[in-house]
Design an enzyme around this catalytic site. Structure first.
Site, mmCIF file in Angstrom:
data_model
loop_
_atom_site.group_PDB
_atom_site.id
_atom_site.type_symbol
_atom_site.label_atom_id
_atom_site.label_comp_id
_atom_site.label_asym_id
_atom_site.label_seq_id
_atom_site.Cartn_x
_atom_site.Cartn_y
_atom_site.Cartn_z
ATOM 1 N N ARG A 275 0.807 -1.222 0.000
ATOM 2 C CA ARG A 275 0.000 0.000 0.000
ATOM 3 C C ARG A 275 0.845 1.279 0.000
ATOM 4 O O ARG A 275 0.280 2.366 0.017
ATOM 5 C CB ARG A 275 -0.944 0.020 1.203
ATOM 6 C CG ARG A 275 -2.128 -0.888 1.031
ATOM 7 C CD ARG A 275 -3.313 -0.456 1.870
ATOM 8 N NE ARG A 275 -3.044 -0.460 3.308
ATOM 9 C CZ ARG A 275 -4.015 -0.418 4.218
ATOM 10 N NH1 ARG A 275 -5.287 -0.372 3.848
ATOM 11 N NH2 ARG A 275 -3.717 -0.423 5.498
ATOM 12 N N LYS A 296 7.170 -10.471 -3.393
ATOM 13 C CA LYS A 296 7.276 -11.113 -4.702
ATOM 14 C C LYS A 296 8.718 -11.527 -4.989
ATOM 15 O O LYS A 296 9.644 -10.736 -4.797
ATOM 16 C CB LYS A 296 6.804 -10.157 -5.800
ATOM 17 C CG LYS A 296 5.343 -9.751 -5.653
ATOM 18 C CD LYS A 296 4.940 -8.701 -6.664
ATOM 19 C CE LYS A 296 3.484 -8.279 -6.460
ATOM 20 N NZ LYS A 296 3.072 -7.198 -7.361
#
Length: 417
Positions: A275, A296
């Site tokens: 975010r 990731k």
């Protein structure tokens, strides 16, 4: 560019709830890459009062394998793997400094909902497991941007660079005991006045920091002496971080402008991975493709392509070919080669054109997912330290992140000279 304007960027500390989530997600990435450099990880974290929840997809044979009959009784997890994940989570929270009633590394409740990677994603991403010569495809479609500017020695936008460094210094002082009244959750914001594209004055600086009881003062509330101690400390940090010529009689300081800030972090507001992408990149001074980085593995071009575009833009500026440079790359899921590369020098080019760079850069660095990871050496557990205070323009553990190197300068000059 306009001859004069104001520009603002913000940063948030490692104790901000969203940044706690980012660091936990990247701690899981590091854990799995340490066991398998080819691991696939997409880990999302939610933090709230006394609770951390993980979800997402993974593939890491040393830790998780649904086809292993011996591990089936444990849902496909290797013996001790789930415990290692929980330890990584608790260690991350402990290192940030949370030992509060509403969020404590030792007593928080933990849930792990990670599961195996979709075979449909894997079939488009993995390189030639069927014996073919197929190159590894991009892990998703998307557009990624990189940026560099000569405003600071780190070739970063000054507003964001100073915002990050204020919070880094405060975190160091909190952990060393030099500022024992500080707690982990802090935000900063720096507004600079630019003239002829150069920062010439700080017009406003905002710092809101979680603090020990009593250090608040707004409309007559709290202990004025304690608030003065906090305010003087923060102003001292600002004076150490910003160049002296930028701080003038016109600079306005907003130090904890709302008053009391004792409840913070995940106890004060829920946190989610991904975010704070503008804090992570260029503070609004450049476009962002939309994808987050944390959680990731580097096969995901959201992460690796954003790193390589920063690397290329920084080397263009470091080589003296421009004062500002933005680079965009686009990918399709399962396709190795980028669909496009776009360069913008913002009218600051020096002896080269954008179309020259668009031709030369892919010749110097192979811009496939595998080529990027190989060139930058990304299949290593280096990501948790990237997850706070920005992914660009700084060192980690005493060394530059690989995408911050300027080792392409000589090759660029040779190709364009």
């Amino acid at each position: 560019m306009r001859s004069e304007f104001l520009f603002t960027s913000e940063s948030v500390s490692e104790g901000h709830p969203d940044k706690v989530s980012d660091q936990i997600s990247d701690a899981i990435v590091d854990l799995m890459l340490a066991k398998d450099p080819e691991a696939r990880v997409a880990c999302e974290t939610m933090t709230t009062t006394q609770r951390v929840i993980l979800s997402g997809e993974i593939r890491c044979a040393p830790m998780y394998d649904l086809e292993n009959e011996e591990w089936a009784v444990n849902g496909g997890w290797a013996p001790g793997a789930k415990e290692e994940i929980e330890q990584a989570v608790r260690s991350t929270v402990r290192d940030i400094g949370y030992e509060q009633g509403g969020f404590h590394w030792k007593t928080l409740e933990f849930e792990n909902h990670l599961h195996g990677q979709s075979a449909h994603i894997a079939q488009g991403v993995d390189a030639g497991k069927d014996g073919s010569n197929k190159d590894e495809g991009a892990g998703d479609q998307g557009i990624m941007f990189g940026y560099a500017s000569d405003e600071t020695p780190d070739l970063m936008p000054a507003t964001l660079d100073y915002s990050h460094k204020i919070l880094q210094r405060m975190a160091q002082d909190r952990k060393s005991g030099a500022a024992p009244f500080l707690e982990p959750d802090t935000k900063s914001q720096v507004t600079l006045r630019y003239a002829n594209e150069r920062p010439v004055e700080a017009t406003a600086i905002v710092v809101s920091t979680q603090h020990a009881p009593g250090y608040y003062f707004h409309d007559g509330e709290g202990d004025a002496v304690k608030y003065a101690e906090l305010r003087d400390y923060v102003k001292g940090v600002i004076a150490d971080v910003l160049p002296a010529e930028l701080l003038t009689v016109n600079t306005v300081y907003h130090i904890n402008p709302t008053g009391r800030f004792e409840i913070g972090g995940p106890d004060g507001d829920a946190g989610l991975t991904g975010r704070k992408i503008i804090v992570d990149t260029y503070g609004g001074a450049a476009p962002h493709g939309g994808g987050a980085f944390s959680g990731k593995d580097p096969t995901k071009v959201d992460r690796s392509a954003a790193y390589i575009t920063r690397y290329l833009a920084k080397n263009v500026v470091a080589a003296g070919f421009a004062r500002r440079c933005t680079i965009q790359i686009a990918y399709a899921i399962g396709v190795a080669e980028p669909l496009s590369i776009y360069v913008d020098l913002h009218g600051t080019g020096n002896g080269v054109s954008e179309d020259q760079l668009e031709k030369v850069l892919p010749e110097l660095v192979r811009l496939t997912p595998r080529g990027i990871r190989t060139h930058l050496g990304l299949n290593k557990p280096i990501y948790r330290t990237s997850a706070a205070y920005g992914h660009f323009g700084r060192q980690a553990d005493g060394d530059l992140f690989p995408w911050e190197r300027t080792d392409l300068v000589d090759a660029l000059k040779a190709a364009l000279g």
